[in-house]
Design an enzyme around this catalytic site. Structure first.
Site, PDB file in Angstrom:
ATOM      1  CD  GLU A 249      -0.216   4.012   3.971  1.00 54.12           C
ATOM      2  OE1 GLU A 249      -0.877   2.744   4.017  1.00 54.12           O
ATOM      3  OE2 GLU A 249      -0.619   4.717   3.050  1.00 54.12           O
ATOM      4  CD  GLU A 384      -2.819  -4.314  -0.419  1.00 59.19           C
ATOM      5  OE1 GLU A 384      -3.434  -3.200   0.069  1.00 59.19           O
ATOM      6  OE2 GLU A 384      -1.614  -4.337  -0.388  1.00 59.19           O
TER       7      GLU A 384
END
Length: 492
Positions: A249, A384
């Site tokens: 994840e 990010e």
């Protein structure tokens, strides 16, 4: 200052390194706990304890008994809500109110998977061959290594541990070196709940000393990892040497798309929640805001109006809405991306500054920041940041919104704000993301899967799908033929 130990085989043990490291309070910048600096030998000890449980008392328990233990653990989490909240918030600098909500909800994962533990069923397969009875059964993979980040250590550990235990596996957990205390406190609750020794083990330390040996250990069958995409790539490569399965994840750069027919008040609040809650330090942050051209200026003004009222400060105070960045390296990264955005030509219309001085502790505070004039090719739109920084992009119509939304190497989540059911369905089908929120953002549940497309990871956490990540499927063939077959002829 409290000193903690490793948790191996339901016992508190010192590291074989006999070394320690400090856990720092992100608000004050001061050390508040000492943790054992684990190493490969400690990983070996934890894996051996896990194997002993897997081959012993844990494997002899019925699925119903295992489920009851998970439910008992959930009760103990509820009973220890205050202490778990305090140590996690002290470690990661999140608002106490948010951490308390996470810890409270974490208990529900153990309730849910406790109930699911004895409902893992195989199937009888209708066969095309005569005189054969075939069925499938699900079996645990074995020792599962979990590696979790610093932003939500307890909750993200529960996402992995609860389904893995429901499937009958055992755990060796490696928390982030920045947020290890809360997981050790949780470990004590496993022993109190009555889990056999070795079912849940915690080894603290750094990635090179603990994480790498855990991933590469030949007796670890599966790695469940949450973190950045670069870390996930290294985990995947190392795990592949032993053909072990992985769930990853990873990060995101999720588009939050607002159409001109949306409820703009509700959408503005949702956008603020999506990027500035938790200081933007969440993988699912809606860090790319896509606005239809006709509402761009008005909507940006709405955002500025809301963001300007946000109170920054000590996360322990009930009226504070934005806390510090959790670690000094992450703080430096966020600040550097603000400068990158400016150098690329993006316009900072709100925030962009560091807060320090009285009321701001060690000064690891970044104001909620909004950039307009962002092109999707800019680094600020593609990489990010993992902080309170929002990039605003314009689009003309659905097709351009889809093109911009999907033009990213990540695919963790997306948001769509519209009153049109047709548009909502169309967008949810076309966006390449593991989760699509319509007229809401950042909602999660133990009952539904969560995970990403593309560089946002592999596998799913949550729901029934999460249990399947930790199971092997076995096909069993039973012959009911009493005749002696010809041994040289295979029947197809």
């Amino acid at each position: 200052m409290q000193q903690y130990k490793l948790f191996i085989g339901n016992e508190w043990q010192t590291s074989t390194s006999e070394e320690w490291f400090d856990s720092l309070d992100p608000f004050s910048g001061e050390p508040w706990a000492k943790l054992p600096k684990g190493n490969a030998q400690d990983v070996d000890r934890a894996v051996e304890a896990a194997k002993a449980a897997m081959n012993g008392p844990w494997s002899t328990m019925s699925a119903t008994q295992r489920g009851m233990l998970l439910h008992k653990l959930g009760e103990l989490i509820d009973a220890n809500l205050d202490v778990l909240t305090e140590v996690e918030a002290r470690d990661n600098g999140k608002l106490r109110t948010e951490v308390r909500g996470q810890v409270s909800y974490m208990a529900k994962y153990f309730y849910y998977y406790g109930g699911l533990a004895d409902k893992i069923q195989g199937a009888v397969i209708p066969m095309d061959k005569p005189k054969v009875f075939n069925y499938t059964r699900y079996e645990p993979v074995g020792v599962v290594g979990t590696i979790t980040p610093w932003n939500s250590s307890l909750l993200l550990t529960a996402w992995k541990v609860a389904p893995a235990l429901a499937a009958g596996n055992v755990i060796v957990a490696k928390p982030s070196e920045h947020t290890s205390v809360s997981l050790l406190v949780l470990a004590g609750l496993f022993a109190e709940a009555g889990f056999p020794p070795g079912v849940f083990n915690v080894v603290t330390g750094y990635g090179k000393d603990v994480g790498e040996p855990l991933v590469e250990h030949p007796d670890v069958a599966c790695i469940a990892f949450t973190g950045g995409d670069e870390g996930g790539r290294r985990v995947s490569v190392a795990a592949a040497k032993h053909f072990k399965r992985v769930t990853l994840e990873l990060g995101g750069k999720s588009p939050n798309i607002v159409f001109d027919d949306a409820d703009l008040t509700r959408a503005a609040n949702g956008v603020i929640t999506g990027i500035f809650s938790a200081g933007g330090q969440t993988c699912m942050a809606g860090s790319r805001l896509l606005l239809q051209e006709s509402i761009h200026d008005e909507f940006v003004e709405r955002l500025i109006g809301i963001a300007s009222k946000a109170k920054l400060g000590d996360p322990a105070l009930p009226d504070v809405q934005v806390g510090p960045v959790a670690t000094k390296p992450q703080f430096d990264k966020v600040v550097s991306y603000i400068e990158v955005a400016k150098s690329e030509g993006a316009k900072c219309v709100f925030g962009g500054k560091v807060r320090s001085g009285p009321g701001f502790g060690a000064g690891q505070f970044v104001e909620p920041t909004i950039f307009t004039g962002v092109d999707n090719g800019m680094r600020i739109a593609q990489e990010e940041v993992f902080g309170p920084v929002l990039s605003v992009l314009k689009f003309r119509d659905e097709e351009e919104a889809i093109q911009i939304g999907n033009d990213i190497r990540f695919g963790l989540a997306a948001g769509v704000w519209t009153k049109s059911l047709h548009r909502a369905m169309h967008m949810s089908e076309r966006l390449k993301a593991g989760t699509v929120w319509i007229n809401n953002y950042r909602s999660t549940s133990f009952a539904t899967p969560f995970g990403g497309y593309k560089d946002s990871g592999l596998g799913r956490e949550g729901g029934v799908e999460a249990v399947k990540e930790f199971l092997e499927v076995k096909s069993v063939w039973i012959s009911t033929d009493l005749d002696m077959p010809d041994p040289f002829i295979r029947k197809y």
